[in-house]
Design a protein around this motif. Structure first.
Motif, short mmCIF file in Angstrom:
data_model
loop_
_atom_site.label_atom_id
_atom_site.label_comp_id
_atom_site.label_asym_id
_atom_site.label_seq_id
_atom_site.Cartn_x
_atom_site.Cartn_y
_atom_site.Cartn_z
N ALA A 25 0.83 -1.20 0.00
CA ALA A 25 0.00 0.00 0.00
C ALA A 25 0.87 1.25 0.00
O ALA A 25 0.58 2.23 -0.70
CB ALA A 25 -0.93 -0.01 1.21
N GLY A 26 1.98 1.21 0.76
CA GLY A 26 2.88 2.35 0.83
C GLY A 26 3.50 2.66 -0.52
O GLY A 26 3.57 3.82 -0.93
N LEU A 27 3.94 1.61 -1.22
CA LEU A 27 4.52 1.78 -2.56
C LEU A 27 3.52 2.50 -3.47
O LEU A 27 3.86 3.48 -4.15
CB LEU A 27 4.82 0.42 -3.17
N ALA A 28 2.28 1.98 -3.48
CA ALA A 28 1.28 2.54 -4.39
C ALA A 28 0.98 3.99 -4.01
O ALA A 28 0.94 4.88 -4.88
CB ALA A 28 0.01 1.70 -4.35
N LEU A 29 0.78 4.24 -2.69
CA LEU A 29 0.43 5.60 -2.25
C LEU A 29 1.57 6.58 -2.52
O LEU A 29 1.34 7.71 -2.94
CB LEU A 29 0.06 5.59 -0.77
N ILE A 106 10.26 5.28 -8.05
CA ILE A 106 10.62 6.02 -9.27
C ILE A 106 10.19 5.25 -10.50
O ILE A 106 9.59 5.80 -11.43
CB ILE A 106 12.14 6.29 -9.31
N ALA A 107 10.47 3.93 -10.49
CA ALA A 107 10.13 3.11 -11.66
C ALA A 107 8.62 3.08 -11.87
O ALA A 107 8.12 3.24 -12.99
CB ALA A 107 10.67 1.69 -11.47
N LEU A 108 7.86 2.88 -10.79
CA LEU A 108 6.39 2.84 -10.91
C LEU A 108 5.87 4.20 -11.37
O LEU A 108 4.94 4.28 -12.19
CB LEU A 108 5.75 2.48 -9.57
N ALA A 109 6.48 5.29 -10.85
CA ALA A 109 6.02 6.62 -11.22
C ALA A 109 6.25 6.89 -12.71
O ALA A 109 5.43 7.52 -13.37
CB ALA A 109 6.72 7.68 -10.37
N THR A 167 -5.84 1.42 -9.99
CA THR A 167 -6.02 -0.03 -9.85
C THR A 167 -4.86 -0.78 -10.49
O THR A 167 -4.36 -1.77 -9.94
CB THR A 167 -7.33 -0.46 -10.52
N ILE A 168 -4.44 -0.31 -11.68
CA ILE A 168 -3.31 -0.94 -12.36
C ILE A 168 -2.06 -0.81 -11.50
O ILE A 168 -1.30 -1.76 -11.30
CB ILE A 168 -3.08 -0.30 -13.74
N LEU A 169 -1.87 0.40 -10.96
CA LEU A 169 -0.68 0.67 -10.13
C LEU A 169 -0.63 -0.26 -8.93
O LEU A 169 0.41 -0.84 -8.62
CB LEU A 169 -0.72 2.14 -9.69
N LEU A 170 -1.78 -0.42 -8.29
CA LEU A 170 -1.86 -1.26 -7.10
C LEU A 170 -1.38 -2.67 -7.43
O LEU A 170 -0.65 -3.30 -6.66
CB LEU A 170 -3.31 -1.28 -6.63
N LYS A 171 -1.78 -3.17 -8.60
CA LYS A 171 -1.39 -4.54 -8.97
C LYS A 171 0.05 -4.57 -9.48
O LYS A 171 0.74 -5.57 -9.31
CB LYS A 171 -2.36 -5.07 -10.02
N ASP A 172 0.49 -3.47 -10.08
CA ASP A 172 1.86 -3.43 -10.60
C ASP A 172 2.89 -3.46 -9.48
O ASP A 172 4.04 -3.84 -9.70
CB ASP A 172 2.08 -2.17 -11.45
N ALA A 182 10.50 -5.84 0.07
CA ALA A 182 9.75 -6.87 0.80
C ALA A 182 8.27 -6.53 0.83
O ALA A 182 7.71 -6.24 1.88
CB ALA A 182 10.31 -7.00 2.21
N ASP A 183 7.62 -6.57 -0.35
CA ASP A 183 6.20 -6.27 -0.39
C ASP A 183 5.41 -7.55 -0.09
O ASP A 183 5.98 -8.59 0.25
CB ASP A 183 5.81 -5.69 -1.76
#
Lengths: 232, 269
Positions: A25-29, A106-109, A167-172, A182-183
């Protein structure tokens, strides 16, 4: 051992899985402000009069929308590391290792920016030109026009599209587990390797993902109702 | 400074790398195409009954379809893949006695199973949306004219639904191509898998860029082709819109309209 004690017992893996869920959740947020913000900037540049700027932004979007998200993450992740190594080497600085979480964000962004810029562009088009023309003729400054007139209307139109990207981000975020963060999914992998019960732990991880996406779906519909208050 | 520039150019355009490893990339590409072609078409076949079940008035049926869709769309594909691939390992004894172990033993088949079930959920939602987009009056009118159910489906529902579904289906195909890279994580040597293999051998980052170019070529081709097909199939609708746009454009808007006619059509629909 029973499934229950493996998950919730004193030496159970439940707390670690939950910790992983928090990291997910932290990664996505953490990605949202950078990803959506950069997407908005990209959209503004795509609508600029400069042909060069437009072409560059379109190329960026085409690139990141056309290749697998996993590959984008690898390219940004390893590319950043190489870039940092080269720079520190050039200036004779000591070697710096990137924090995996930061690199992941950074990569997700980078990916999220490409996806969301298209949503921003189409919502820019949905706000009638007359709105900004009227505001300009009323004597508002260009920046005021954007902030006070265009942006609030933009947000309303853009919200469903941005919701999809969220939603895509959350799954990515699960792809980041292949790097070193360590997700939730990585925790589930660790647990299933240690106990040889993959069905149980991947099942638990799936259930947690499902709960997260159900909660975020509720949040999305609440937000959509809120920004549409005056309309209906 | 010049040597730095040269080294950058050398990194970006390392042709020797392609000469040595290019064949592996092609082999990987073939595997990727196999995975995508099989799971996409099986997913299409599976999606139709799911979308019908989702629209059904039977609560059990529609509830089951709804949960299937929510499950596969609400969780990461990688998680589903792990669940099938590693989960099957745990059930090995059972699967062997059921005579199914040969299937679940291969990472390739596990990928196809996971991708098929995943894309079926997405395609079912696309079909549902397309079927919902058809005005009820048309079906009622056709029924009143005495057309059989088959002819209504064949001549009234499908041509219109396909037009609505075309773009999202094209996007879904691109989505599966992109998602198929996950196969590399469970040891399949698809395009991504071969790329990772080559990178592990050479530590040359350029190979990721070549891999990206290959993926880009495929996905861009499909995107452009689906735009073309949509424009061709929708030409009867476009004629009116273009005329309307031109009439409106003559009266107002001194700025050039950047949206294409196809985009206008999408805006309408």
């Amino acid at each position: 051992m029973s499934a229950f004690s493996l998950l919730f017992g004193p030496d159970g893996w439940g707390p670690l899985l939950l910790q992983g869920a928090l990291v997910t959740a932290g990664l996505a947020l953490a990605t949202v402000p950078f990803g959506f913000g950069a997407g908005l900037l990209l959209a503004i540049m795509k609508l600029s009069p400069s042909r060069l700027l437009r072409a560059a932004c379109d190329a960026y979007t085409t690139f990141f929308r056309g290749i697998p998200d996993l590959l984008s993450l690898f390219i940004v992740y390893f590319g950043l590391q190489i870039l940092i190594d080269r720079t520190t080497h050039l200036f004779g600085l000591p070697k710096v290792d990137m924090d995996a979480f930061v690199a992941g964000v950074i990569a997700l962004a980078a990916v999220t920016a490409a996806y969301s810029s298209e949503v921003w562009v189409s919502s820019f088009n949905a706000v009638p030109r007359g709105q900004s023309e009227a505001a300009l003729s009323l004597g508002l400054h260009r920046r005021q026009v954007f902030r006070l007139v265009v942006l609030p209307q933009l947000a309303r139109v853009a919200l469903p599209g941005l919701g999809n990207i969220w939603t895509i981000l959350l799954k990515d975020t699960s792809l980041i587990s292949t790097l070193a963060v360590a997700d939730l999914l990585r925790r589930a992998s660790e647990a299933s390797r240690a106990t040889t019960r993959p069905l149980l732990f991947y099942g638990a991880a799936t259930a947690i993902y499902l709960v997260i996406s159900l909660i975020s779906g509720l949040g999305q519909s609440y937000l959509e109702r809120r920004v549409n208050r005056g309309y209906a | 400074m010049l040597s730095a520039l040269q080294s950058v150019a050398g990194t970006v355009l390392n042709l020797g790398l392609l000469q040595e490893w290019g064949w592996r990339l092609v082999q990987g590409l073939i595997v990727t195409i196999q995975i995508v072609a099989i799971s996409c078409s099986l997913g299409f076949v599976l999606a139709y009954p799911i979308s019908l079940a989702r629209r059904s008035r039977n609560l059990v049926l529609s509830g089951a379809a709804r949960s299937y869709i929510a499950f596969f769309r609400g969780t990461p594909l990688l998680c589903q893949l792990y669940l099938i691939y590693y989960g099957a390992g745990e059930l090995r004894l059972f699967l062997t006695s059921a005579g199914l172990w040969w299937f679940f033993r291969e990472a390739f088949y596990c990928c196809i199973l996971a991708f098929t079930m995943n894309t079926a959920a997405y395609q079912a939602e696309i079909m549902r949306g397309a079927l919902n987009a058809i005005p009820k009056g048309e079906i009622e009118a056709a029924t009143a004219l005495g057309l059989s159910r088959y002819r209504i489906a064949r001549h009234i529902i499908w041509p219109q639904a396909l037009l609505v579904a075309l773009r999202p289906l094209g996007n879904e195909l691109i989505g599966i191509i992109k998602a198929s890279a996950l196969a590399a994580i469970v040891t399949v040597f698809d395009l991504m898998g071969q790329t990772r293999f080559i990178f592990a051998r050479t530590f040359d980052f350029t190979i990721y860029l070549y891999c990206a170019i290959l993926y880009l070529l495929i996905t861009e081709t499909i995107r452009r082709a689906s735009n073309r097909i949509e424009r061709r199939l929708a030409r009867h609708k476009l004629a009116g819109i273009i005329a309307a746009t031109e009439a409106a454009g003559a009266a107002a808007a001194p700025v050039p309209i950047r949206r294409s006619p196809a985009a206008l059509l999408r805006g309408r629909a």
